[in-house]
Design a protein around this motif. Structure first.
Motif, PDB file in Angstrom:
ATOM      1  N   LYS A   1       0.381  -1.139  -0.039  1.00  0.00           N
ATOM      2  CA  LYS A   1      -0.309   0.120  -0.577  1.00  0.00           C
ATOM      3  C   LYS A   1       0.373   1.080  -0.236  1.00  0.00           C
ATOM      4  CE  LYS A   1      -4.014  -1.851   2.011  1.00  0.00           C
ATOM      5  NZ  LYS A   1      -4.632  -1.770   4.033  1.00  0.00           N
ATOM      6  N   ILE A   2       1.685   1.330   0.667  1.00  0.00           N
ATOM      7  CA  ILE A   2       2.521   2.048   0.824  1.00  0.00           C
ATOM      8  C   ILE A   2       3.762   2.782  -0.967  1.00  0.00           C
ATOM      9  CG2 ILE A   2       4.875   3.127   1.770  1.00  0.00           C
ATOM     10  CD1 ILE A   2       4.056   1.936   5.138  1.00  0.00           C
ATOM     11  N   GLU A   3       3.652   1.668  -1.204  1.00  0.00           N
ATOM     12  CA  GLU A   3       4.641   1.529  -2.640  1.00  0.00           C
ATOM     13  C   GLU A   3       3.076   2.177  -3.609  1.00  0.00           C
ATOM     14  OE1 GLU A   3       7.509   1.787  -3.255  1.00  0.00           O
ATOM     15  OE2 GLU A   3       8.181   1.220  -1.155  1.00  0.00           O
ATOM     16  N   ARG A   4       2.410   2.139  -3.584  1.00  0.00           N
ATOM     17  CA  ARG A   4       1.262   2.612  -4.052  1.00  0.00           C
ATOM     18  C   ARG A   4       0.900   4.188  -4.122  1.00  0.00           C
ATOM     19  NH1 ARG A   4      -1.624  -2.822  -3.567  1.00  0.00           N
ATOM     20  NH2 ARG A   4      -2.755  -1.281  -2.114  1.00  0.00           N
ATOM     21  N   ILE A   5       0.286   4.048  -2.674  1.00  0.00           N
ATOM     22  CA  ILE A   5       0.723   5.735  -2.201  1.00  0.00           C
ATOM     23  C   ILE A   5       1.574   6.514  -2.825  1.00  0.00           C
ATOM     24  CG2 ILE A   5       0.582   6.905  -0.581  1.00  0.00           C
ATOM     25  CD1 ILE A   5      -0.822   5.252   1.139  1.00  0.00           C
ATOM     26  N   LYS A   6       3.160   5.545  -2.319  1.00  0.00           N
ATOM     27  CA  LYS A   6       3.802   6.873  -2.897  1.00  0.00           C
ATOM     28  C   LYS A   6       4.449   7.216  -4.435  1.00  0.00           C
ATOM     29  CE  LYS A   6       7.831   5.076   0.516  1.00  0.00           C
ATOM     30  NZ  LYS A   6       9.092   4.406   0.941  1.00  0.00           N
ATOM     31  N   GLU A   7       4.016   6.218  -5.230  1.00  0.00           N
ATOM     32  CA  GLU A   7       3.907   6.336  -7.031  1.00  0.00           C
ATOM     33  C   GLU A   7       2.741   6.969  -7.619  1.00  0.00           C
ATOM     34  OE1 GLU A   7       3.153   2.011  -8.549  1.00  0.00           O
ATOM     35  OE2 GLU A   7       5.673   1.275  -7.450  1.00  0.00           O
ATOM     36  N   HIS A   8       1.786   7.109  -6.530  1.00  0.00           N
ATOM     37  CA  HIS A   8       0.504   7.892  -7.047  1.00  0.00           C
ATOM     38  C   HIS A   8       1.324   8.946  -6.995  1.00  0.00           C
ATOM     39  CE1 HIS A   8      -3.794   9.384  -7.217  1.00  0.00           C
ATOM     40  NE2 HIS A   8      -3.229  10.171  -6.103  1.00  0.00           N
ATOM     41  N   ILE A   9       1.952   9.459  -5.617  1.00  0.00           N
ATOM     42  CA  ILE A   9       2.788  10.986  -5.471  1.00  0.00           C
ATOM     43  C   ILE A   9       3.472  11.600  -6.091  1.00  0.00           C
ATOM     44  CG2 ILE A   9       4.071  12.452  -3.711  1.00  0.00           C
ATOM     45  CD1 ILE A   9       2.317  10.672  -1.291  1.00  0.00           C
ATOM     46  N   LYS A  10       4.620  10.695  -6.157  1.00  0.00           N
ATOM     47  CA  LYS A  10       5.267  10.295  -7.653  1.00  0.00           C
ATOM     48  C   LYS A  10       4.684  11.223  -9.135  1.00  0.00           C
ATOM     49  CE  LYS A  10       9.000   7.662  -6.813  1.00  0.00           C
ATOM     50  NZ  LYS A  10       9.961   7.225  -6.948  1.00  0.00           N
ATOM     51  N   ARG A  11       3.712  10.543  -9.718  1.00  0.00           N
ATOM     52  CA  ARG A  11       2.781  11.148 -10.325  1.00  0.00           C
ATOM     53  C   ARG A  11       2.391  12.083 -10.626  1.00  0.00           C
ATOM     54  NH1 ARG A  11       0.093   6.269  -9.726  1.00  0.00           N
ATOM     55  NH2 ARG A  11      -1.870   6.780  -9.549  1.00  0.00           N
ATOM     56  N   LEU A  12       1.776  12.577  -8.916  1.00  0.00           N
ATOM     57  CA  LEU A  12       1.130  13.711  -8.723  1.00  0.00           C
ATOM     58  C   LEU A  12       2.106  15.199  -8.798  1.00  0.00           C
ATOM     59  CD1 LEU A  12      -1.600  13.518  -5.965  1.00  0.00           C
ATOM     60  CD2 LEU A  12      -2.540  13.823  -8.770  1.00  0.00           C
ATOM     61  N   ASP A  13       2.846  14.960  -8.853  1.00  0.00           N
ATOM     62  CA  ASP A  13       4.136  15.940  -8.340  1.00  0.00           C
ATOM     63  C   ASP A  13       4.444  16.230  -9.694  1.00  0.00           C
ATOM     64  OD1 ASP A  13       6.056  16.607  -6.692  1.00  0.00           O
ATOM     65  OD2 ASP A  13       7.531  15.745  -7.094  1.00  0.00           O
ATOM     66  N   GLY A  14       5.134  15.803 -10.874  1.00  0.00           N
ATOM     67  CA  GLY A  14       5.393  15.966 -12.025  1.00  0.00           C
ATOM     68  C   GLY A  14       3.938  15.958 -12.975  1.00  0.00           C
ATOM     69  N   ASN A  15       2.974  16.098 -12.487  1.00  0.00           N
ATOM     70  CA  ASN A  15       1.979  16.282 -13.903  1.00  0.00           C
ATOM     71  C   ASN A  15       0.905  17.436 -12.843  1.00  0.00           C
ATOM     72  OD1 ASN A  15       0.095  16.180 -15.510  1.00  0.00           O
ATOM     73  ND2 ASN A  15       0.072  14.264 -15.819  1.00  0.00           N
ATOM     74  N   PRO A  16       0.939  18.854 -13.243  1.00  0.00           N
ATOM     75  CA  PRO A  16      -0.115  19.658 -12.983  1.00  0.00           C
ATOM     76  C   PRO A  16      -1.734  19.218 -13.208  1.00  0.00           C
ATOM     77  CG  PRO A  16       1.720  21.250 -13.600  1.00  0.00           C
ATOM     78  CD  PRO A  16       2.156  19.716 -14.052  1.00  0.00           C
ATOM     79  N   ASP A  17      -1.556  18.722 -14.307  1.00  0.00           N
ATOM     80  CA  ASP A  17      -3.132  17.988 -14.811  1.00  0.00           C
ATOM     81  C   ASP A  17      -3.812  17.422 -13.738  1.00  0.00           C
ATOM     82  OD1 ASP A  17      -2.815  20.218 -16.535  1.00  0.00           O
ATOM     83  OD2 ASP A  17      -2.143  19.127 -18.283  1.00  0.00           O
ATOM     84  N   GLU A  18      -2.539  16.450 -14.134  1.00  0.00           N
ATOM     85  CA  GLU A  18      -2.966  15.459 -13.118  1.00  0.00           C
ATOM     86  C   GLU A  18      -3.266  16.023 -11.325  1.00  0.00           C
ATOM     87  OE1 GLU A  18      -4.112  11.028 -12.012  1.00  0.00           O
ATOM     88  OE2 GLU A  18      -3.197  12.390 -14.153  1.00  0.00           O
ATOM     89  N   GLN A  19      -2.777  17.173 -10.945  1.00  0.00           N
ATOM     90  CA  GLN A  19      -2.533  17.555  -9.827  1.00  0.00           C
ATOM     91  C   GLN A  19      -4.312  18.002  -9.464  1.00  0.00           C
ATOM     92  OE1 GLN A  19       0.134  20.085  -8.671  1.00  0.00           O
ATOM     93  NE2 GLN A  19       1.750  19.039  -9.011  1.00  0.00           N
ATOM     94  N   GLU A  20      -4.232  19.183 -10.429  1.00  0.00           N
ATOM     95  CA  GLU A  20      -5.759  19.651 -10.551  1.00  0.00           C
ATOM     96  C   GLU A  20      -6.881  18.823 -10.336  1.00  0.00           C
ATOM     97  OE1 GLU A  20      -8.347  22.383 -13.012  1.00  0.00           O
ATOM     98  OE2 GLU A  20      -6.048  22.284 -13.785  1.00  0.00           O
ATOM     99  N   ARG A  21      -6.283  17.092 -11.501  1.00  0.00           N
ATOM    100  CA  ARG A  21      -8.240  16.658 -11.300  1.00  0.00           C
ATOM    101  C   ARG A  21      -7.705  15.948 -10.044  1.00  0.00           C
ATOM    102  NH1 ARG A  21      -9.108  11.379 -11.233  1.00  0.00           N
ATOM    103  NH2 ARG A  21      -6.682  11.074 -11.341  1.00  0.00           N
TER     104      ARG A  21
END
Length: 98
Positions: free
Chosen positions: A54-74
């Motif tokens: 679960k922690i690894e999935r959350i870390k991957e999700h945070i990495k995706r959000l960190d580099g993508n402003p559109d994903e952050q906004e969504r």
């Protein structure tokens, strides 16, 4: 020779009693307690492995959000249910019961 046999017999009987006591004890130091502790350890290791995934999935999700402003906004709009002033939102389905 008779004394040697008595000592040997006493040793065998004593060893048997000790082994029997170790196997049948149900207290905190018996074999049953040891098996229960091992079962609990295995259960906790399984839980730890699931939590690590679960922690690894959350870390991957945070990495995706960190580099993508559109994903952050969504993500923000979805979680906080925000809309832009010029947008229209249509809610379908039954209203939530209060």
């Amino acid at each position: 020779m008779r004394k040697a046999f008595r000592k040997w017999a006493f040793g065998v009987i004593f060893t048997g009693v000790v082994i029997y006591a170790a196997v049948t004890l149900t207290g905190p130091h018996g074999v049953h307690a040891l098996m229960e502790k091992q079962r609990l350890i295995q259960e906790m290791q399984k839980r730890n492995a699931i939590d690590a995934q679960k922690i690894e999935r959350i870390k991957e999700h945070i990495k995706r959000l960190d580099g993508n402003p559109d994903e952050q906004e969504r993500e923000i709009r979805e979680r906080l249910k925000l809309v832009h002033p010029d947008e229209k939102v249509f809610i379908t389905g039954e209203p939530a019961k209060q």
